[in-house]
Design a protein around this motif. Structure first.
Motif, mmCIF file in Angstrom:
data_model
loop_
_atom_site.group_PDB
_atom_site.id
_atom_site.type_symbol
_atom_site.label_atom_id
_atom_site.label_comp_id
_atom_site.label_asym_id
_atom_site.label_seq_id
_atom_site.Cartn_x
_atom_site.Cartn_y
_atom_site.Cartn_z
ATOM 1 N N LYS A 100 -6.085 13.486 -7.440
ATOM 2 C CA LYS A 100 -4.914 13.728 -6.628
ATOM 3 C C LYS A 100 -4.578 15.221 -6.585
ATOM 4 C CE LYS A 100 -0.361 12.106 -5.657
ATOM 5 N NZ LYS A 100 0.942 12.125 -6.272
ATOM 6 N N SER A 107 -6.694 14.512 -3.163
ATOM 7 C CA SER A 107 -6.865 13.121 -2.768
ATOM 8 C C SER A 107 -5.508 12.463 -2.535
ATOM 9 C CB SER A 107 -7.631 12.386 -3.861
ATOM 10 O OG SER A 107 -7.783 11.033 -3.521
ATOM 11 N N LYS A 108 -5.468 11.538 -1.556
ATOM 12 C CA LYS A 108 -4.221 10.824 -1.264
ATOM 13 C C LYS A 108 -4.197 9.505 -2.022
ATOM 14 C CE LYS A 108 -2.773 13.720 1.971
ATOM 15 N NZ LYS A 108 -3.566 14.872 1.448
ATOM 16 N N LEU A 109 -3.052 9.181 -2.564
ATOM 17 C CA LEU A 109 -2.937 7.959 -3.362
ATOM 18 C C LEU A 109 -1.950 7.001 -2.696
ATOM 19 C CD1 LEU A 109 -3.468 6.347 -5.965
ATOM 20 C CD2 LEU A 109 -1.744 7.719 -7.104
ATOM 21 N N PHE A 122 7.488 -1.521 -7.734
ATOM 22 C CA PHE A 122 7.343 -0.072 -7.782
ATOM 23 C C PHE A 122 6.860 0.283 -9.188
ATOM 24 C CE2 PHE A 122 9.216 4.186 -8.529
ATOM 25 C CZ PHE A 122 8.503 4.871 -7.569
ATOM 26 N N THR A 123 5.557 0.256 -9.354
ATOM 27 C CA THR A 123 4.979 0.389 -10.693
ATOM 28 C C THR A 123 4.935 1.842 -11.142
ATOM 29 O OG1 THR A 123 2.783 0.621 -9.750
ATOM 30 C CG2 THR A 123 3.501 -1.612 -10.305
ATOM 31 N N ALA A 165 2.686 3.473 -8.898
ATOM 32 C CA ALA A 165 3.316 3.776 -7.608
ATOM 33 C C ALA A 165 4.167 5.042 -7.697
ATOM 34 C CB ALA A 165 4.173 2.598 -7.158
ATOM 35 N N ALA A 166 4.743 5.270 -8.862
ATOM 36 C CA ALA A 166 5.588 6.452 -9.030
ATOM 37 C C ALA A 166 4.796 7.735 -8.791
ATOM 38 C CB ALA A 166 6.207 6.473 -10.424
ATOM 39 N N HIS A 167 3.481 7.661 -8.979
ATOM 40 C CA HIS A 167 2.650 8.853 -8.782
ATOM 41 C C HIS A 167 1.981 8.867 -7.411
ATOM 42 C CE1 HIS A 167 2.777 10.709 -12.803
ATOM 43 N NE2 HIS A 167 3.131 9.491 -13.167
ATOM 44 N N SER A 168 2.346 7.934 -6.548
ATOM 45 C CA SER A 168 1.625 7.795 -5.284
ATOM 46 C C SER A 168 2.155 8.739 -4.213
ATOM 47 C CB SER A 168 1.754 6.358 -4.789
ATOM 48 O OG SER A 168 3.107 6.105 -4.427
ATOM 49 N N ASP A 169 1.346 8.896 -3.167
ATOM 50 C CA ASP A 169 1.820 9.575 -1.958
ATOM 51 C C ASP A 169 2.532 8.586 -1.062
ATOM 52 O OD1 ASP A 169 0.729 12.369 -2.086
ATOM 53 O OD2 ASP A 169 -1.080 11.218 -2.461
ATOM 54 N N GLN A 170 2.046 7.343 -1.106
ATOM 55 C CA GLN A 170 2.708 6.320 -0.305
ATOM 56 C C GLN A 170 2.760 5.027 -1.105
ATOM 57 O OE1 GLN A 170 0.847 5.141 3.381
ATOM 58 N NE2 GLN A 170 2.644 3.992 4.013
ATOM 59 N N PHE A 171 3.957 4.483 -1.200
ATOM 60 C CA PHE A 171 4.114 3.201 -1.868
ATOM 61 C C PHE A 171 4.509 2.171 -0.825
ATOM 62 C CE2 PHE A 171 7.370 0.297 -3.797
ATOM 63 C CZ PHE A 171 6.451 -0.564 -4.382
#
Lengths: 963, 372, 194
Positions: A253, A257-259, A266-267, A270-276
Motif C-alpha cells: 500500500k 497499491s490500492k486496498l 468495519f474490520t 478495513a480501517a487501513h483500506s482506501d475503500q471500505f
C-alpha cells in the motif's frame, strides 16, 4: 533431558532429589530446582522487598546466566502465514524467544499469538496425563490401559457394526507427516470417515478453485502481494486473522497499491483500506457480479487473456448482465457508486489480487462464492501474474498441508480421490496389496451412483461438519452399515462447529468418545457423560518435529524445541500405539522405521514424496526442506527466491508443485499459472483437468504457454502414451521407462514423465483454459441463493436455495426444508462470526495462555447502536443471544458502529460455558483454560454447502435480550 | 524600651493581619493557578475550531486532550493514550504545593515564636488558685482528642517527610536511607490515617453541638479573642477561636480524610468500591486536596498546639486531666463557668473526681436543652 | 550518545497486540501488569487508528519529577529506569505519567501496591547486567545483550520502531515521504488538506 513419566512418578514418591545427588546429567527437574534455589538465595540477599515476578514462574523458565543457550528454529503453530520462530533453549528448558529476522515470510515479526508461543514451554493448563471418565469423574489412567480399553471397544464396534462406525477426526495442527500418516491410518483401519477442519474452513475454496483452474490453493504468496497494484479483500480480516501478512500488504500500500475491503464489519483491516464496502452477510456473489457488471459495461475485461486462457466467460457475462446496479443494491445494500469505484480501481490498477477467507467460504453457496471471485480475477486477467492471483489466506498453521495430505473424507493424499485407480496408486506407494487394503473396508454398498452400487471404499465418508448427524440420524437414512458409534476428536475444537446443542446430544449418545489433544478442549465439558470417554495428551508441535506447509504452499521444517511435557506424546507416536493395538502396525509402517514407538518423521516425508505427484509434493525431501530452513536468510523478501548461497535460484520452502524427484532439483513454484517463467524455473499454466473439449469448444489454452515450452499452444496432461506420440519417450532412462510404462504424470513413481515434460518446457499436467463454468457442480455458473436463515424474505422467491437432498456425503441434507420457514419475525438480527487476533480456532490453546487470555476475558457480541437502542441494551451489559434452533449464549454487549444495522457479530473462540453456565468443574483439575465463555456456535444453525458440506457459520439469525 | 512599649498594640495588629494574609493567600494561590489553566484551555479550544488545519492535527489534538479509545489491556486509564491531567498535576504539585504551601507552616511557626517572644504566655490573672476544679473534658473526649492528636503528629511528620523528603532528607539520609524511611512513612501514614479519620469523625459528632456560632463569638472576635491586651472577652464552653478551629477541623479535616481514603484505594480495583471513584483523575485531585488541606491544617494546628500548651496557662491541664481550675474557667469561659456553678458541678478541693466525669457528660446534654 | 526512543507508526499499527505479548513473554510479566498496550481511537468508526504505547522514556520525565523517593534515573542511552529497591509504591508516577506507563503488581487496599513496574526499554535495572536478580525484578536486559526491545523487534507490521531517536526518525521520515499525502486510513479524506 526429558520430563518423563518416570520422573514425575519419582517426585510423587519423594525420590526426585536423588537424581541430582547421583550426579546424573542435569535434567529439567533438577534444573528447575537449582534455579529455584538460586532465585530464592538471591532474593534473600536483597532487602528491597518482594520481586515483581512470581518466583515460581521466574524460576521455571527464566534464562540462566552462564548456561549454554541453544537456538532452535521452528515455525509458529497458530496461523497459516508460517512465521519463523527462534527458540532459545537452556538445558531443555525454553527460556527465550527471539525475532527470526532471517525468515523471508515474517522477517522477525509476530502477532500476539506468535509472540507468546514460548508459553507452550510452560504448559500450565495442559492436559497432563491420560484421563478416563469414571462415574462422571476424571480419573488418571496409564497410556497402556487407555490404549487397551479404547482399542478393545473399537474392535468390538468394528465387529458389531463396521469400520465406518468409528470416526477419525484429524487436525490441521498436525505436521505434514502426521497428517499423511493419519489419512493412511484411517484407510488401513478401513473407513473414509476421516476429516479435519479444512472442511469447515476452506473446503469450498479448494473445491471451487481447483475446479476452476486446477489447484485449490493460494496462487501467489503473502510476499508477492508487495507487487500488487490493487488488493481486493472480501470476507477476510487479515489484520486479526493473519496479522503478519499485513506487513506485506501495508508495504504494498505504501508503494501505491490500492486496498479495497468488502465486509459486513468495519474490520481492523478495513480501517487501513482506501475503500471500505459494507455488505449484507451472504451476498458475495451479487457483490462480485455487481463489480463485474461495471467491468463488462465499460469493457475493462482483459479480452486477450479471456480468449486465450478462459472457458465459459460468456456464460458468466450473461449472468452478470442480470445484476444491474439497482438489483445489486436491493440485494447487498451497496450503492452503485461504491461498486463502480471498486471496479474502476481494479481495472486501472493491474495486476490486482483478491483475498478471501471464511467470510466467503462458510455459506451454503460457498462454492459459488469462491468461483465468483475466481471469475472476477479471470475477467480482469489478473491470474498467473506476479502481484495478481487469488491469495486465499488459509487458517491454521498447517491446514494447507493437512488438506494436501487429504485428511478429507472424499480423497486420498494429493487429491487423488477415492477411485480404484487412486487406491491402486497409494497401495503401491505403501507397498501393500490393493486387495488387502480393500478387505479392511465394509465391502457392502449403500449408495447407488449412476445406476451402480458403489462400495464404501469408493464413496466419500461423512464430513466433520456433519458427524453429529452421523450419530443422531436414523440408521436407514445413513449410507453406511450403522451410525457412528465412536468418535476420535484428534486435535479438534468442537466449539468451532455449528449446532452445539445437537453436538452435545450426539456426544452423549456415542458408545465411545476419545479426545487426543494437548488440552482437554470443549469436548471434555460439553457432554453429560458418566463413562466411555477418554482424554489422551498429545504434545504440541514445538515438542516434535516435521514439515509444515504455509498458506503460500512453502514447506518449512520445524525442529524439536523441547521434549514433550508431562506424559504427552507426539501425534505420530500415538498413531503408532493405536495401530499396534488395532492390529495393522506392520502394514502402516512398512516403509517407515520405528524408533521405539515413535515413527521416524523423515521416512514418512520420503514416503509421501514418492506418491504426491499430482500437486508436486515430491521434490521436497526432508534434506531439502531443512536446508531451506538453515539458509532462509538468503531468500528475497518479495520474490522468495534465493539470491546466491547454496540454494541460489530456488524458492523459499519449495512451494508446491515442486516437480519430479528431489534429485531433479526443481526450485518450487512461487506463483501458480505464471507463464512468464519456464516450468523448470517455477512457471506454470492452467491445468488440463477437465478434458480437452466440451460441446465442441476447445478447453485447452490457445496461444498461451509458459516460456520455453516446446509445444506453443494448449496440450493435454502427460501420459506415457503421449510421450511416445511426441517422440520424447526415449528421453526417459531405462529405469524410468520400467516404472513409467502405462502410467501418467500423476502415477509414475519414477518421476520420469514429469522430468521429460519439464525438460521440454511443458507443464506435466497439460496446458488448458481455466473454466469459469463448472458444469459438474449444482450451479455451473455461480448464482446467488439466499442463506437458509435469511431476514430478506422478499428475496427468497427470486433467489431460493436448493432442494433438499437425500444423500450427500452419506447423509440427507436439508435446504429448502429450512428456508421455506420464516424465522425473521422472531429472530430479526443477522448473526455472523469471526476471529480475534488474540485467539485461534476453538481457542483452548490460546485461552490457556495467560499472556493472551488476559487480553480478551469476556465473550462479547457486537451490536449496532441502533439495534441496541431498539432492545434497550447498553454497552457492556450482559445479554442473551438466542438462535432460531433454540441455542442461546450469554455474552457482553459491545455497542459499536463496527457492525451495520441489523447485524451482530460474535467471536467464535470461546468455549467452556454452555448456555450461560460455566462448566469449570467438568474440566480435569488444573486443565481449564484461564478464560472461558459461551461458544457462539451454540446458536449457529444448520446449513451446508452444496458441494463440500461446508457449514454456514457466517450468516444465521438471532435475537438479543437483556439478561 | 519606651518606644517598644508605645507600639506594642500596633505590632500585635500587624502580626494578626499578616497571619490572616498568609493563611488566605495560601488558600487562594492554588485556585489562582487553576483559573489560569482554565482560561488557557478554553482559549486554545477556540483556536482549534476556528482555524482550517489538516485533519490529522485535529485528531492528534483530541488525543492530546485525553480522548478515550479501546484497549485490550484493561486497567485504569488503559484506554487513554495521553492524559494531560498528569502534567497539570505535576506542575501544581511541584509548584504551589511543594514550593509555596510549606511556607505556611514555617510562617506560622515563626509567628508563634515571635508572639511567644514578644508577648509571652497568656497567664491566669489571679496569683493563687482556690483549688476548686471544674470538669471540662470527660474521659472519652480526652481519649479521642489524644489519639487524634498523636495520630496527627505521626501523620504530619510522615506526610511532610514524603512531601519534602526528596529535597530535605535525601541529602541527609542518602537515597537508600530515605527510601526506607519513606517506605515506613507511607505505611505508617496509610495505617494511622484511618485511625485519625475515625478520631475526626468522633470529634465532629461529640462537639458539633457546642460549635454553632453565637453573638458571644462575634463579640469575642471583636475583642481579638483576648489574645492581645488584658481584657478577656466572654465565652461559653467553646470560645470563638475554638469554634473556628473546630470548623477548620470539620471542613479541611474531612477533605483530607476523604482524599486520603481515595489515595489508599487500589488504582485498578477488581471490584468497584462503593462511593469511591478511583479513576486516575479523581486520584490526582485527591492528592492535591490532601496535600493543600494537610499543609494548611498543619500550619493552623501549630497555632492550636501553641495555644493549648505553651501559649495558655492551664489549658493543657484541662485536656490532660479533664479538669480546669475555677479561675481558668472563669477567665476563659466565663459564661460556661456560670452555668457550671449553677448546676453545682464545681468540685471542692479534695473532692473525688471519678463520679463527676459521668456527670460532666450528662451536664453537656442538659446544657444543650437549657440553652435551646 | 544515543537517545533511545520508541515510535509507533499509526498508519501501520493494526492492534494485533504482538508487542503486548512479546513483552509479557520476554520479561515473564504477571497477569494484571501490562508494560505495553495498544490503544485504538475511534474504534469501529471511519478514521480508526491504533497506537502502541508504553513508557516513552521522556527527556524531562514527569515520573522522575514527582517521585518522592527519587527512584528514577536516566541512563546514558536516554532510557528512563527505576530502582525497585527505592520505590515505595506510592502511585505518584502513575498520576503524573501522560502515557499510563507505571503499573502496580498488587491491588490491595491500604495503599499496598507493591513496587511500581514499567517498560524498561528492555534495559533491566540498576542491578548487575543480565544477572538473575535483574531478570526477576525488571526482566531481561536486551540492551546489554546488544539487542533492541522485543516489542519493536517482533512488531507484526514494523509499526513500532525502537532505537536511537535519530535513526527512528529517519525510518519514519522515509515512510512518510513514500506515502506522500495519501491517507493510509479509511475515513481520512486526505492526510493534509490543500
Amino acid at each position: 533431558m526429558k520430563l518423563k513419566k518416570k520422573q514425575t512418578a519419582d517426585t510423587a514418591s519423594g525420590k526426585s532429589t536423588s537424581a541430582g545427588m547421583l550426579g546424573e546429567a542435569i535434567n529439567r527437574r533438577t534444573f528447575l530446582r537449582n534455579s529455584g534455589i538460586t532465585a530464592g538465595g538471591a532474593a534473600l540477599a536483597f532487602t528491597g522487598g518482594p520481586s515483581m515476578m512470581k518466583k515460581a514462574t521466574a524460576a521455571s523458565t527464566s534464562p540462566q546466566p552462564g548456561v549454554e543457550t541453544e537456538v532452535i528454529r521452528s515455525v509458529c503453530t497458530h496461523c497459516s502465514v508460517g512465521c519463523g520462530v527462534m527458540a532459545e533453549v537452556q538445558n531443555g528448558v525454553w527460556t527465550g524467544q527471539e525475532p527470526d529476522y532471517d525468515s523471508p515470510i515474517n522477517m522477525g515479526a509476530h502477532c500476539a499469538k506468535g509472540a507468546s508461543v514460548r508459553e507452550h514451554g510452560h504448559g500450565e493448563r495442559r492436559l497432563k496425563y491420560p484421563m478416563k471418565l469414571v462415574g462422571g469423574k476424571w480419573t488418571k489412567v496409564s497410556w497402556d490401559d487407555a490404549m487397551n480399553e479404547i482399542g478393545d471397544q473399537m474392535l468390538k464396534i468394528r465387529e458389531e457394526s463396521s469400520p465406518d462406525s468409528v470416526y477419525w477426526l484429524g487436525s490441521a495442527k498436525f505436521n505434514n507427516e502426521q497428517a499423511y500418516l493419519f489419512r493412511k491410518f484411517a484407510a488401513l483401519w478401513g473407513t473414509n470417515n476421516v476429516d479435519h477442519q479444512a472442511r469447515i474452513c476452506h473446503s469450498t475454496t479448494v473445491a471451487g478453485v481447483a475446479n476452476t483452474w486446477g489447484y485449490g490453493a493460494m496462487t501467489n504468496s503473502y510476499n508477492d502481494m508487495q507487487n500488487s497494484k490493487a488488493m481486493f479483500f472480501i470476507g477476510s480480516n487479515a489484520a486479526e486473522a493473519h496479522p503478519v501478512a499485513m506487513q506485506h500488504i501495508l508495504k504494498a500500500k505504501e508503494n501505491g497499491s490500492k486496498l479495497i475491503v468488502v465486509d459486513p464489519r468495519f474490520t481492523r483491516t478495513a480501517a487501513h483500506s482506501d475503500q471500505f464496502i459494507q455488505m449484507r452477510p451472504g451476498t458475495d456473489v451479487p457483490v462480485i457480479w455487481g463489480i463485474l457488471w461495471h467491468v463488462f459495461e465499460n469493457g475493462w475485461e482483459d479480452k486477450e487473456f479471456i480468449s486465450q486462457r478462459v472457458y465459459g466467460m460468456d456464460q458468466i457475462q450473461e449472468e452478470v448482465a442480470k445484476w444491474t446496479p439497482d438489483e445489486v443494491e436491493r440485494v447487498t445494500g451497496i450503492p452503485e457508486a461504491s461498486l463502480k469505484q471498486a471496479a474502476q480501481t481494479m481495472a486501472e490498477n493491474r495486476p490486482g489480487t483478491i483475498v478471501w477467507c471464511m467470510g466467503g467460504t462458510q455459506h451454503t453457496i460457498g462454492n459459488n462464492n469462491t468461483r465468483a471471485y475466481c471469475a472476477m480475477q479471470l475477467a480482469l486477467g489478473n491470474m498467473g501474474v506476479s502481484g495478481g492471483g487469488a491469495n486465499i489466506f488459509r487458517g491454521h498453521d498447517n491446514v494447507q498441508g493437512a488438506t494436501d495430505m487429504c485428511i478429507l473424507s472424499h480423497s486420498l493424499p494429493g487429491y487423488f480421490g477415492l477411485s480404484d485407480g487412486a487406491w491402486k496408486h497409494w497401495s503401491s506407494v505403501w507397498g501393500l496389496e490393493t486387495d488387502w487394503v480393500r478387505s479392511r473396508f465394509d465391502l457392502d454398498s449403500y449408495e447407488n451412483v449412476g445406476g451402480k452400487d458403489v462400495p464404501t471404499i469408493n464413496r466419500p465418508g461423512m464430513p466433520v461438519s456433519r458427524w453429529i448427524d452421523g450419530v443422531l440420524e436414523e440408521t436407514e437414512q445413513v449410507a453406511q452399515k450403522d451410525n457412528i458409534r465412536a468418535m476420535v476428536l484428534w486435535g479438534h475444537a468442537p466449539n468451532s462447529q455449528t449446532r452445539q446443542p445437537e453436538m452435545k446430544e450426539a456426544m452423549e449418545k456415542l458408545d465411545l468418545l476419545v479426545v487426543v489433544d494437548p488440552y482437554p478442549t470443549h469436548t471434555a465439558i460439553l457432554p453429560d457423560r458418566q463413562d466411555g470417554m477418554y482424554l489422551l495428551p498429545a504434545c504440541t508441535q514445538f515438542e516434535t518435529y516435521g514439515s509444515v506447509t504455509a498458506s503460500n504452499r512453502s514447506l518449512q521444517w520445524r525442529h524439536k524445541v523441547i521434549e514433550p511435557l508431562f506424559e504427552s506424546l507426539p501425534d505420530h507416536t500415538i498413531m503408532s500405539k493405536f495401530a499396534d493395538k488395532l492390529g495393522f502396525k506392520d502394514e502402516l509402517f512398512k516403509n517407515i522405521e520405528l524408533n521405539g514407538e515413535e515413527p521416524v518423521i523423515e521416512d514418512i516425508t520420503r514416503e509421501f514424496n514418492r506418491g504426491m505427484w499430482t500437486i508436486g509434493y515430491t521434490g521436497q525431501s526432508p534434506e531439502r526442506i531443512k536446508e531451506h530452513m538453515e539458509h532462509r536468510g538468503t531468500f528475497n523478501e518479495v520474490t522468495l527466491k534465493a539470491e546466491g548461497g547454496p540454494l541460489d535460484g530456488e524458492y523459499y520452502g519449495l512451494p508446491w508443485p515442486c516437480w519430479g524427484t528431489p534429485e531433479q532439483k526443481h526450485p518450487g513454484t512461487p506463483n501458480l499459472y505464471d507463464t512468464s517463467k519456464s516450468v523448470a524455473d517455477g512457471g506454470l499454466n492452467f491445468r488440463a483437468r477437465f478434458g480437452v473439449e466440451r460441446e465442441g469448444t476447445n478447453l485447452l489454452a490457445e496461444g498461451s504457454y509458459t516460456v520455453g515450452a516446446e509445444i506453443e499452444d494448449g496440450y493435454p496432461e502427460f501420459t506415457a502414451d503421449i510421450l511416445k506420440q511426441l517422440g520424447w519417450w526415449d528421453d526417459l532412462t531405462d529405469d524410468e521407462k520400467a516404472l513409467a510404462e502405462g502410467k501418467n504424470w500423476k502415477t509414475d513413481q519414477s518421476g520420469g514423465i514429469q522430468r521429460v515434460a519439464i525438460q521440454h518446457g511443458c507443464a506435466p499436467f497439460g496446458n488448458a483454459k481455466a473454466r469459469a463454468v463448472v458444469w459438474t457442480f449444482p450451479d455451473p455458473v455461480p448464482i446467488h441463493r439466499e442463506p437458509l436463515y435469511t431476514p430478506r424474505r422478499d428475496l427468497v422467491a427470486d433467489y431460493p436455495t436448493y432442494e433438499d437432498r437425500k444423500s450427500h456425503y452419506r447423509l440427507p441434507t436439508r435446504y429448502m426444508g429450512i428456508q421455506k420457514e420464516d424465522f425473521s419475525k422472531e429472530f430479526p438480527l443477522i448473526h455472523t462470526s469471526g476471529r480475534l487476533v488474540e485467539y485461534e480456532g476453538g481457542g483452548d490453546e490460546s485461552r490457556s495462555n495467560p499472556w493472551l487470555a488476559e487480553l480478551q476475558q469476556d465473550m462479547f457480541v457486537e451490536i449496532n447502536p441502533a439495534d441496541a437502542n431498539d432492545i434497550s441494551v447498553k454497552d457492556e451489559q450482559m445479554v442473551w443471544l438466542i438462535g432460531p434452533e433454540g441455542g442461546k449464549i450469554k455474552a457482553k454487549a459491545m455497542v459499536t458502529n463496527r457492525v451495520g444495522r441489523g447485524v451482530v457479530f460474535t467471536p467464535f473462540h470461546f468455549g467452556g460455558h454452555y448456555q450461560g453456565e460455566d462448566m469449570l468443574d467438568k474440566y480435569p483439575e488444573g486443565a481449564a483454560p484461564y478464560v472461558r465463555g459461551d461458544a457462539d456456535n451454540t446458536t449457529m444453525t444448520y446449513g451446508y454447502d452444496s458441494v463440500t458440506q461446508m457449514q454456514e457459520s457466517k450468516v444465521s439469525l438471532c435475537k438479543i435480550e437483556a439478561v | 524600651m519606651a518606644k517598644s512599649k508605645m507600639s506594642k498594640s500596633k505590632r500585635r495588629k500587624i502580626a494578626l493581619w499578616s497571619t490572616f494574609l498568609v493563611l488566605s493567600l495560601s488558600l487562594a494561590l492554588p485556585l489562582a493557578s487553576y483559573s489560569i489553566h482554565w482560561l488557557g484551555a478554553s482559549a486554545s479550544a477556540q483556536d482549534a475550531s476556528n482555524a482550517a488545519v489538516n485533519p490529522k492535527s485535529k485528531f492528534w489534538k483530541q488525543v492530546r486532550g485525553g480522548a478515550e479509545g479501546y484497549s485490550a489491556v484493561k486497567g485504569e486509564g488503559a484506554n487513554v493514550l495521553v492524559q494531560s491531567g498528569g502534567e497539570d498535576w505535576r506542575q501544581f504539585r511541584e509548584g504551589p504545593i511543594m514550593k509555596k504551601a510549606p511556607w505556611a507552616i514555617v510562617g506560622m511557626a515563626v509567628l508563634l515564636l515571635l508572639y511567644h517572644l514578644f508577648h509571652g504566655k497568656n497567664r491566669l490573672d489571679v496569683n493563687s488558685l482556690s483549688g476548686r476544679m471544674v470538669p471540662r473534658w470527660n474521659t472519652f473526649e480526652r481519649m479521642v482528642h489524644w489519639i487524634t492528636a498523636f495520630s496527627f503528629i505521626a501523620l504530619a511528620i510522615t506526610g511532610i517527610s514524603m512531601l519534602l523528603g526528596k529535597q530535605l532528607l535525601i541529602p541527609v539520609l542518602g537515597p537508600a536511607g530515605f527510601a526506607s524511611w519513606a517506605g515506613i512513612s507511607m505505611s505508617v501514614h496509610n495505617l494511622i490515617g484511618p485511625v485519625f479519620s475515625i478520631g475526626i469523625a468522633l470529634m465532629i459528632v461529640m462537639w458539633i453541638w457546642h460549635n454553632f456560632p453565637t453573638w458571644t463569638d462575634v463579640k469575642w472576635f471583636a475583642k481579638g479573642g483576648g489574645l492581645f491586651g488584658k481584657a478577656h472577652p466572654s465565652a461559653g464552653r467553646m470560645n470563638g477561636g475554638e469554634k473556628v478551629w473546630f470548623w477548620i477541623l470539620m471542613t479541611l479535616g474531612v477533605a483530607v480524610c476523604i482524599s486520603g481514603i481515595i489515595m489508599v484505594a487500589p488504582i485498578y480495583p477488581q471490584i468497584n468500591i462503593p462511593f469511591i471513584d478511583t479513576s486516575r483523575g479523581i486520584m490526582q485531585q485527591a492528592t492535591i486536596i490532601h496535600a493543600v488541606g494537610a499543609v494548611i491544617w498543619t500550619a493552623i494546628a501549630l497555632g492550636h498546639i501553641y495555644i493549648g500548651t505553651a501559649g495558655t496557662e492551664g489549658a493543657l491541664e484541662g485536656m490532660a486531666t479533664g479538669y480546669v481550675s475555677e479561675e481558668w474557667a472563669n477567665q476563659h469561659h466565663d459564661l460556661w463557668f456560670e452555668k457550671m456553678q449553677q448546676k453545682g458541678k464545681v468540685l471542692l478541693p479534695g473532692e473525688p473526681r471519678g463520679a463527676q466525669d459521668q456527670a460532666g457528660t450528662v451536664y453537656n446534654r442538659q446544657t444543650k436543652h437549657t440553652t435551646t | 550518545m544515543a537517545r533511545m526512543k520508541f515510535l509507533c507508526d499509526a498508519d501501520r499499527c493494526i492492534e494485533c497486540n504482538g508487542c503486548v505479548t512479546a513483552c509479557k513473554n520476554e520479561h515473564e510479566v504477571p497477569w494484571g501488569v501490562n508494560r505495553r498496550r495498544v490503544v485504538t481511537l475511534d474504534d469501529g468508526q471511519p478514521g480508526e487508528k491504533s497506537i502502541s504505547v508504553a513508557c516513552m522514556h521522556c527527556t524531562d520525565a514527569p515520573c522522575q519529577a514527582v517521585c518522592p523517593v527519587d527512584c528514577f534515573y536516566t541512563t546514558d542511552d536516554g532510557i528512563v529506569l527505576h530502582d525497585k529497591n527505592l520505590c515505595i509504591g506510592c502511585g505518584y508516577c502513575f498520576y503524573a505519567c501522560p502515557f499510563g506507563a507505571p503499573q502496580y503488581p498488587q491491588q490491595t487496599s491500604f495503599g499496598a501496591r507493591g513496587k511500581m513496574d514499567k517498560c524498561t526499554f528492555c534495559a533491566g535495572g540498576p542491578e548487575d547486567d543480565m544477572s538473575q536478580v535483574e531478570y526477576e525484578r525488571y526482566g531481561r536486559n536486551r540492551i546489554a545483550e546488544g539487542s533492541l526491545p522485543l516489542c519493536a523487534e517482533m512488531c507484526a507490521t514494523k509499526a513500532l520502531i525502537a532505537g536511537d531517536g535519530d535513526e527512528v526518525a529517519d525510518i519514519y521520515r522515509e515512510r512518510v515521504l513514500r506515502r506522500g499525502g495519501r491517507p493510509q486510513t479509511w475515513g481520512w479524506d486526505t492526510a493534509y488538506e490543500g
